[in-house]
Design a protein around this motif. Structure first.
Motif, short mmCIF file in Angstrom:
data_model
loop_
_atom_site.label_atom_id
_atom_site.label_comp_id
_atom_site.label_asym_id
_atom_site.label_seq_id
_atom_site.Cartn_x
_atom_site.Cartn_y
_atom_site.Cartn_z
N ALA A 1 0.76 -1.04 0.05
CA ALA A 1 -0.10 -0.09 -0.10
C ALA A 1 0.93 1.43 -0.02
N ARG B 1 4.26 10.27 -6.99
CA ARG B 1 5.26 10.76 -8.00
C ARG B 1 4.53 10.86 -9.43
N VAL B 2 3.22 10.27 -9.80
CA VAL B 2 2.38 10.65 -10.82
C VAL B 2 1.94 12.07 -10.71
N VAL B 3 1.68 12.45 -9.74
CA VAL B 3 0.72 13.60 -9.54
C VAL B 3 2.02 14.76 -9.69
N PHE C 1 -2.58 2.67 -9.49
CA PHE C 1 -1.94 2.49 -8.13
C PHE C 1 -3.08 3.19 -7.12
N GLN D 1 6.08 12.01 -21.24
CA GLN D 1 5.67 13.34 -20.21
C GLN D 1 6.82 13.24 -19.18
N GLU E 1 4.08 5.73 -5.42
CA GLU E 1 3.93 5.85 -6.93
C GLU E 1 2.86 6.92 -7.02
N ILE E 2 1.72 6.88 -6.52
CA ILE E 2 0.75 7.88 -6.79
C ILE E 2 1.40 9.48 -6.60
N ALA F 1 -2.53 11.27 -18.33
CA ALA F 1 -1.16 11.37 -17.74
C ALA F 1 -1.36 10.85 -16.42
N TYR F 2 -2.56 10.51 -15.78
CA TYR F 2 -2.74 10.12 -14.82
C TYR F 2 -2.98 8.71 -14.34
N ALA G 1 -1.45 6.75 -11.91
CA ALA G 1 -1.95 7.04 -10.58
C ALA G 1 -3.23 6.27 -10.43
N LEU H 1 6.94 -3.35 -10.89
CA LEU H 1 6.00 -2.59 -10.38
C LEU H 1 4.54 -2.97 -10.61
N PHE I 1 9.95 3.80 -6.69
CA PHE I 1 9.73 2.27 -6.34
C PHE I 1 11.27 1.92 -5.81
N LEU J 1 -6.61 -2.88 -1.76
CA LEU J 1 -5.67 -3.25 -0.31
C LEU J 1 -6.80 -3.07 0.79
N LEU K 1 4.39 14.60 -11.33
CA LEU K 1 4.78 14.60 -12.78
C LEU K 1 3.86 15.50 -13.46
N ASN K 2 2.76 15.60 -13.03
CA ASN K 2 1.72 16.46 -13.81
C ASN K 2 1.52 17.88 -13.13
N LEU L 1 -5.34 -0.05 -6.59
CA LEU L 1 -4.37 -1.10 -5.74
C LEU L 1 -4.61 -0.37 -4.32
N PHE L 2 -4.42 0.97 -4.08
CA PHE L 2 -4.47 1.19 -2.75
C PHE L 2 -6.03 0.81 -2.11
N VAL M 1 3.84 1.44 -1.13
CA VAL M 1 4.54 1.53 -2.36
C VAL M 1 3.47 2.29 -3.51
N ALA M 2 2.34 1.98 -3.32
CA ALA M 2 1.41 2.61 -4.07
C ALA M 2 1.27 3.99 -4.02
#
Lengths: 324, 260, 418, 314, 272
Positions: A103, A112-114, D291, C202, A109-110, D284-285, D288, D247, A220, D298, A116-117, D294-295, A105-106
């Protein structure tokens, strides 16, 4: 000698950072919670520093970044990371073991993506030209070393305190701790939050240290690296993560220099140079096989302690024998 | 104790027959000075125990006295710290657990531990994992169903959905499927209603009559000593009393130690 | 086993630590410099002689990513840089003195880049070519800048690189100039193009800035950008992006990405039925995309900062040594790294002609070299280049090429268009 | 409607790659309860093995530059042989990096680190030997079939790449075979017994060590095959080729329920569909979303989409 | 029901022996198809020693788990001194003064004996993270008091001399005693002991019996006890409840229960 320190200043400083980051993962582990969220908070802390120092504080280019500003950033990062940790921790810490790890890790990752944007984080390029509070890299030790020492002292004292004992009780047996009046969720979130704050603070200093900050700082791979730091060092005493952080960060750089020793056969030098990460990976495997409990264990510390306490006793015995 | 339930009397023996009348004297299992450390504490201290072919031997004692540890050590699930374990004259102190089964020792573990996601039939088949005589296995399974008719009725049911007593029967039947010479039974009465317990012990006696040697761990000492030839009393990891079952049942020390 | 393990690791650690430090502490602190320990044989012979004893090779640092997931680029740069060492030494080096290219791996991260730079700086290099990624440059270049060591970025295209400091410049131009050319070229081939689908990675700094230019240009040419699809350089499946784009019925597709992802995108565009023209950004300017999109690479228009087709002595020479060794045309990153080394070599030559570099301390040499680098004009495989007063690269020649695949579907060439 | 069908098929197409990666991943978890980070490396190595076996030469970087085998197999044969080799390699890895830990009673988490070590060695060894270049198979796994199949009409095409359909088919086939093996063969039943209760399994005479070896072999074999299939879809993009799936693969096996074999396929397809249905403006998301899913899963169903609730014993 | 509540309100009244401390009403817990505890109702009076017996698997430990919040009942309520505590979490139950030991001993194995006992004083201490780390009041004083109290309790169970030994390293009987000391550190009003005599020899059992009695006097406790050892239960308990297959089949003073045919059949089984 000072030449050595200057030549390797960035490695030395980052070793210290890694040690503190290891402690940030050790804190939730004190309460038995395997969280891999540290790099996420580390990244967040870094962004706080990057945004504040380039967009909010006005520092003339070329001038040194005032230390009080850095401290402000650390406080802001601590507050933000702490708040986020509570929000994420309350639901996530219901999970156990590997599920919690996944969880988190997720979560990383979230984040990170946020980042990035978002515009404010500079997307893929990230934020650069972060002003420098110090003249040379080595001077970062002025902040990194106290941070490490304070964090170590904090964890050391915490382990012996009421809250620390509650953490340990939860790690040993959550159910029994619960039945002894220790609220598991409260303490787990508390430990998780303290780890998050510590990681955030390391992030702020790191952002200045690296001059730039981007989405690749908390991913990660970083999660797994920090986990390796803690498990290789030893997860049952706070000295473990510290040692793990120092060693695992230094190792690839040491292997880099090994190749430069004169007198090695050419093929060997070449292999060491190109294959240093192969050796690094092998050492990771060997370490886990030979030290399944980590390099530093409480038993090991106990032996060391006995070793030191036995000596004076032995001498007095010798004296006693010699006396009559 | 009434005679075994006639319904559960098997028509043919599923068990490997022992040869020769002198089997009774033959020492099948021999533990010599076995010491086991478990979880930091000494779970067994210098245990000496023998089981002769054809016997039912019981190991009684309170919770935590080390009864299960003894069986787990024999099955090689845990390593002895010192001492030797002989089976059929050969030291089995360092063989793998699956090899122990191959050599003829089956264990029916405490808490039954049937494979809950397997059907009754599959559980029995797994019991015969070390064998490869398919036809014989089929026949043995049918024999188990004669011995335990309730299992036959539920042959395709998931084992996890059986009642406690049914699971215990399944666990015993499964252990027998490997055609063992020595059967280790760990607390077969645990958590079962008296009637069912009686039923199960009838089957144990039945198995014994078919030639299986049995080492029985029980908390219910009365019951165990009724069925056993000999008994050992285990206290805090140590054998304190041993002797013929009938004697032990009347032994004041046993009453003191165990029944009170 | 365990009893042996502890001494084993302690000894290992000690040995490693001792080796690690000995190699670096071997050079004590005198102001005069000697050749770095890394130049193995040469260093063994030298005492603590001044930097530039004649005959002693001049160390130039090359800090690029030869490991990690950007190693594909790093390997090309390594080839270009090491080739440059031999190439210029064969042509007399710096007025008779050879150069020595010292390679350090930055790995893929910022910390690694800083470490590699520090390692090179303490190995007394006169300047550094590197690092591979812009993000790494933002991290590592300030280190060199404050140590007053000139840096030439071989492949850093993000905005703001020369602005890091007065010791930082680059030979990799932002693609702004060439993007319009590529689109115009596409319009020349098919004047009926109306709708454009844009794709970009991106998480790649370069692609992000490149796509801006492409999109602005497309709009200024009155083309309609029907969709902008984002992906990550680590992605492999573009089914969703491609079908989303195809639903808008574009006539032209513009792809900004790197070799593996970009190549896959091109391939999947074609396989899923896109018939229009595809423009690839500068990241696709490498023969590495041939094995990815194979026959489907054919016809791809590529915006180039380097073209093997450029006719000049230096490019012919470079191309020859490269194809001799690697049996294919040099890729852009190799050419740019080669150019970086070339700029240092030529600046060193011209500096040596003014003041004998053999008599200079390493510190003075670096400062003087930096001035000389940005002041000069160079005829390179990239064409004629120079630097403006902000140390930004002034490159005259950009190219648009079209990929022509050979019938075997595995090899091909970039055909120079304008 | 066409868009919906397209997204659906896209999701299945992406998802089947995730699924085929995750099958071997989850197989090891089902037996040992550990996450094997080296699976991504096996996947990569399997793809390279196949490449070598087709007789193709390496590029110009690395120690083995320009080398090739003196013989060449056709792609399908090479894939099978390559996958077998990957299976054997997986067994060796188990012996060197996992079994010693098990023997020493180490924390299961530690195997994360040792498998990470193996992955680091593998990735860097590949690069040391053959460089970071991109490699592509000579032949096509789809033979002479057209490169895409149109599920729509001429005017509103709904194209899906043929190779993806093959991968989807193979994933389903492997799932069926695995399910058959696990439910109806002796060794499969033994695997299930070990995964349910290793102690009881050994009391039944099952040699757990040998069975674990077999599991690793199977996992490696499937990993190698998956690597080749995905490689033939998107080419082998360097030593990190398989690691990049690690991942997402993790997300897949959690979604499906750790150690749940049909769950790996379901989880892969669910993740693929979730990604495919992210509106294009928010693409782009995409990660996100994956995951985030996934969250949430879980938190709500830690046992996974298909998993059974297990009563915790107090 | 109302009468019981009224009774519990008089909890502090001088006639303590009759005050109801715990009241279970219709407690039921299912696990899948299995009914582990089936509609069990009883009351426990202040100051009594209440025995809970029954064959293995009868649901005794499940009942303890329900009473301490470790698992939630499928139906039924539990009142403690008149307040509904059915839905409380275990630590909240503990904080109200209900402490327990475990059948399969759940000590904090890697911690020393004294640390085990110190931990259980958690609810009676206040100092937070900062006070603890920086040594600000009240932490140092609390730490001293906590340790002192822990040592006293260890002394009580005769283990003060081994205060620094790790819990896993104790013998079975000592672990049981340590667990009792830990439970006492909670300063409970009600103490739940799950097979405290398991693994002890006869003389140890005798000692334990005396010990439980003295502890009850000294700390003014109500004791609930699961035990197999019949003489111990008979000699020690004021009242005994018998469970079989999750159902309460008998409840009363020892000599009455002892003669109940259902009990003999269920619990003593063949031995009867």
């Amino acid at each position: 000698m000072s030449d050595f320190f200057h030549a390797h200043s960035s490695v030395i400083v980052s070793m210290v950072f890694a040690a503190v980051l290891g402690l940030s993962l050790y804190l939730p582990l004190m309460a038995g919670q395997l969280s891999l969220a540290s790099p996420g908070f580390y990244a967040l802390g870094g962004y706080v520093a990057a945004v504040f120092s380039t967009k909010i504080f006005n520092v003339a280019s070329g001038a040194h970044f005032p230390i009080p500003y850095l401290l402000i950033e650390m406080i802001v990062a601590a507050v933000l990371c702490g708040a986020l940790a509570i929000i994420v921790g309350i639901p996530a810490l219901r999970l156990r073991g590997i599920y919690l790890a996944l969880a988190t890790v997720a979560f990383v990752e979230i984040l990170r993506v946020v980042s990035l944007n978002l515009k404010i984080t500079g997307g893929a390029v990230g934020i650069f030209k972060i002003p420098q509070p110090f003249r040379s890299t080595l001077q970062y030790l002025w902040i990194a070393l106290p941070l490490l020492i304070l964090a170590m002292a904090f964890v050391y004292r915490l382990e012996k305190s009421r809250i620390g004992r509650a953490f340990t009780a939860i790690r040993e047996d959550e159910l029994a701790a619960d039945a002894m009046g220790i609220a598991p969720t409260y303490h787990k979130v508390l430990a998780f939050t303290m780890g998050a704050i510590l990681a955030g603070i390391v992030g702020t200093v790191s952002a200045h240290f690296l001059n730039t900050w981007n989405t690749r700082q908390g991913d990660f791979n970083a999660s797994i690296t920090v986990l390796a730091i803690v498990l290789i060092g030893g997860s049952r005493t706070f000295l473990g993560p510290v040692l793990g952080g120092l060693v695992l960060t230094a190792l690839p750089e040491i292997l880099r220099s090994v190749a430069d020793i004169g007198g090695l056969p050419h093929w060997l030098a070449q292999f060491l140079k190109d294959g240093r990460l192969i050796i690094f990976g092998l050492l990771l495997v060997l370490c886990t096989v030979f030290f399944p409990q980590g390099i530093i264990t409480p038993e090991f510390l106990g032996r060391v302690r006995r070793l030191f306490s036995r000596r004076p006793r032995a001498t007095t015995a010798d004296e006693a024998r010699a006396a009559p | 104790m009434s005679a075994p339930d006639t319904a559960s009397t098997p028509t043919t023996s599923p068990i490997r027959q022992q040869s020769g009348p002198d089997n009774a004297a033959h020492v099948l299992l021999d533990l010599r000075n076995v010491t086991v450390n478990y979880g930091g504490i000494q779970a067994l201290r210098e245990i000496n125990l023998t089981v002769r072919a054809g016997e039912i031997v019981t190991l009684i004692g309170a919770n935590g006295a080390g009864k299960s540890t003894t069986l787990r050590t024999i099955s090689r699930l845990i390593n002895a710290r010192s001492g030797q374990i002989f089976y059929d004259g050969r030291d089995i102190g360092s063989v793998r657990p699956d090899e122990v089964v191959r050599r003829g020792i089956a264990q029916c573990p405490e808490g039954r531990r049937v494979l809950t996601r397997f059907s009754v039939l599959d559980n029995l088949e797994m019991g015969a994992y070390v064998r490869s005589d398919r036809a014989e296995i089929r026949a043995d399974i049918e024999r188990q169903f004669t011995l335990f008719p309730i299992l036959g009725e539920r042959r395709n049911q998931q084992a996890g959905t059986l009642s406690g007593g049914e699971q215990q029967m399944l666990a015993i039947a499964r252990a027998v499927m490997s055609r063992p010479r020595l059967l280790l039974l760990d607390e077969p009465s645990l958590g079962l209603a008296p009637l069912i317990v009686r039923n199960i012990f009838a089957v144990i006696r039945e198995l014994h009559e078919q030639g299986v040697t049995i080492l029985l761990v029980e908390q219910n000492a009365h019951l165990a000593l009724q069925y056993a030839d000999r008994g050992y009393v285990l206290e805090a990891g140590h054998v304190t009393i041993e002797g013929a079952a009938a004697e032990l049942a009347d032994d004041e020390r046993v009453r003191q130690a165990y029944l009170g | 086993m365990k009893r042996l393990a502890i001494p084993f690791l302690v000894i290992l650690a000690l040995v490693l630590a001792a080796c690690g430090s000995s190699s670096s502490t071997a050079t004590p602190a005198p102001a005069v410099t000697k050749a770095p320990a890394a130049t193995t044989a040469a260093s063994a012979a030298s005492g603590s002689a001044p930097v530039a004893l004649s005959g002693q090779p001049i160390p130039i640092g090359l800090a690029i990513a030869t490991t990690s997931n950007v190693a594909l680029l790093g390997e090309e740069e390594k080839n270009g840089g090491l080739l440059a060492e031999k190439f210029f030494n064969d042509r007399g080096g710096v007025n008779g003195r050879p150069i020595k290219v010292i390679l350090q791996d930055t790995a893929g991260d910022e910390q690694g880049a800083i470490n590699a730079f520090q390692s090179l700086i303490s190995a007394k290099v006169v300047g550094i070519v590197g690092p591979t990624l812009s993000q790494q440059a933002f991290a590592a270049d300030p280190t060199a800048n404050s140590a007053k060591v000139p840096v030439i970025g071989p492949s850093n295209t993000a905005k703001g690189i020369p602005q890091i400091g007065e010791y930082v410049t680059r030979v990799s131009a932002p693609i702004a100039v060439v993007a319009p050319n590529a689109i115009k070229q596409a319009l020349k081939i098919n004047p009926n193009i109306k709708k454009v689908a844009v794709f970009y990675a991106q998480n790649d700094a370069f692609s992000v800035s490149e796509t801006d230019t492409f999109q602005t240009t497309a709009k200024s040419l009155n083309l309609e950008v029907t969709t902008v699809q984002k992906f990550q350089t680590t992605d492999t499946d573009f089914q969703t992006q491609v079908t989303n784009a195809l639903a808008t019925k574009p006539d032209l597709a513009i792809v900004s990405g790197l070799a593996a992802d970009g190549g896959n995108l091109v391939k999947q565009l074609r396989e899923l039925g896109f018939k229009g023209i595809i423009i690839g950004g500068n990241g696709l300017n490498t023969a590495n995309i041939f094995p990815v999109c194979k026959a489907q690479c054919d016809g791809l228009l590529v915006a180039q900062a380097y073209s093997p087709a450029l006719k000049s002595d230096i490019n012919d020479g470079f191309k020859k040594v490269y194809t001799d060794q690697f049996k294919k045309d040099p890729p852009q990153f190799a050419a740019q790294t080669f150019t970086g080394i070339q700029v240092f070599v030529e600046a060193l030559k011209s500096l040596d002609n003014k003041t004998k570099i053999a008599n200079m301390s390493i510190e003075d040499l670096r400062v003087a070299l930096n001035k000389e680098v940005t002041a000069g004009k160079y005829d390179t495989p990239l064409g004629k280049i120079s630097f403006d007063k902000d140390r930004e690269l002034v490159q005259n020649d950009f190219y648009v090429a079209q990929i022509k695949m050979n019938p075997d579907g595995a090899t091909g060439t970039f055909v120079f268009l304008s | 409607m066409a868009h919906f069908i397209q997204s659906l098929l896209n999701g299945l197409s992406i998802g089947s790659v995730y699924a085929i990666f995750a099958l071997g991943y989850t197989l090891v978890f089902s037996i040992l309860g550990i996450i094997n980070f080296a699976h991504g490396a096996i996947f990569t190595i399997g793809a390279y093995f196949t490449y070598v076996l087709t007789g193709a030469a390496f590029g110009f970087n690395g120690v083995l530059a320009n080398r090739s085998l003196p013989f060449g197999l056709t792609l399908v044969i090479a894939m099978i042989v390559g996958s077998l080799l990957a299976g054997f390699l997986s067994v060796i890895i188990e012996r060197l990096a996992f079994r010693p830990l098990r023997r020493r009673g180490a924390d299961r988490l530690l195997s994360l680190v040792s498998s990470l070590g193996v992955a680091i060695v593998a990735v860097n060894l590949i690069q040391y030997l053959v460089g970071a270049e991109i490699y592509t198979y000579k032949g096509k796994i789809t033979g002479n079939l057209p490169s895409a199949v149109n599920f729509g009409s001429e005017n509103t095409p709904i194209p899906i790449r043929t190779v993806q359909i093959v991968i989807f088919g193979v994933s389903c086939l492997i799932l069926v075979l695995l399910t058959f093996m696990i439910n109806y063969t002796k060794i499969g039943k033994a695997l299930r017994a070990v995964s349910e209760d290793a102690t009881t399994a050994s009391l039944l005479g099952i040699n757990t060590d040998r069975l674990i070896m077999f599991t690793f072999f199977l996992s490696g074999f499937l990993g190698g095959m998956a690597g080749t299939l995905v490689g033939s879809s998107v080419s082998i993009a360097g030593p990190y080729f398989g690691i990049a799936f690690g991942l997402k693969g993790l997300a897949v096996i959690v979604l499906g329920g750790l150690g749940d074999i049909p769950g790996a396929v379901v989880g892969g397809l669910v993740l693929g569909l979730a990604e495919a249905f992210v509106p294009s403006d928010y693409s782009a998301y995409k990660d996100a979303v994956a995951f985030g899913l996934l969250f949430v899963v879980l938190l709500l169903r830690p046992q996974g989409i298909l998993g059974r609730v297990q009563v915790q014993k107090v | 029901m109302t009468a019981d509540v009224a009774e519990s309100i008089r909890a502090d009244a001088p006639d303590r022996a009759r005050a109801v401390v715990l009241e279970a009403t219709g407690m039921t817990r299912r696990f899948g198809g299995l009914v582990a505890v089936n509609d069990v109702s009883f009351t426990v009076n202040d100051g009594e020693v209440f025995g809970l017996i029954g064959p293995n698997g009868a649901g005794k430990t499940t009942l303890f788990n329900l009473m301490t919040g470790l698992i939630q009942p499928t139906s039924g309520r539990l009142h403690y001194r008149g307040a509904d505590i059915t839905a409380l979490r275990p630590h909240q139950v503990a904080a109200r003064g209900i402490a327990r030991t475990f059948q399969n001993i759940r000590l904090f194995g890697n911690l020393s004996a004294v640390e085990n006992v110190m931990i259980a004083q958690h609810v009676h201490t206040r100092s937070g993270v900062l006070a603890g780390v920086l040594g600000l009041p009240p932490a140092p004083a609390e730490a001293r008091a906590t340790r002192k109290k822990a040592m006293e309790l260890l002394d009580l169970v005769g283990m003060a001399d081994r205060a620094e030994t790790k819990a896993v390293n104790f013998a079975y009987g000592d672990q049981r005693r340590l667990e009792i000391a830990r439970a006492l550190a909670l300063e409970p009003h009600v103490l739940l002991l799950d097979e405290p005599a398991a693994g002890m020899n006869p003389s140890e059992k005798q000692t334990l019996s005396g010990f439980i009695r003295s502890v009850r006097e000294r700390f003014d406790l109500t004791v609930l006890l699961i035990e197999h050892h019949v003489p111990l239960v008979m000699g020690l308990c004021d009242r005994i409840a018998v469970l079989n297959f999750g159902k309460l089949i008998a409840l009363g003073p020892p000599h009455v229960v002892q003669k109940d045919p259902a009990v003999i059949e269920a619990y003593l089984g063949d031995a009867g």
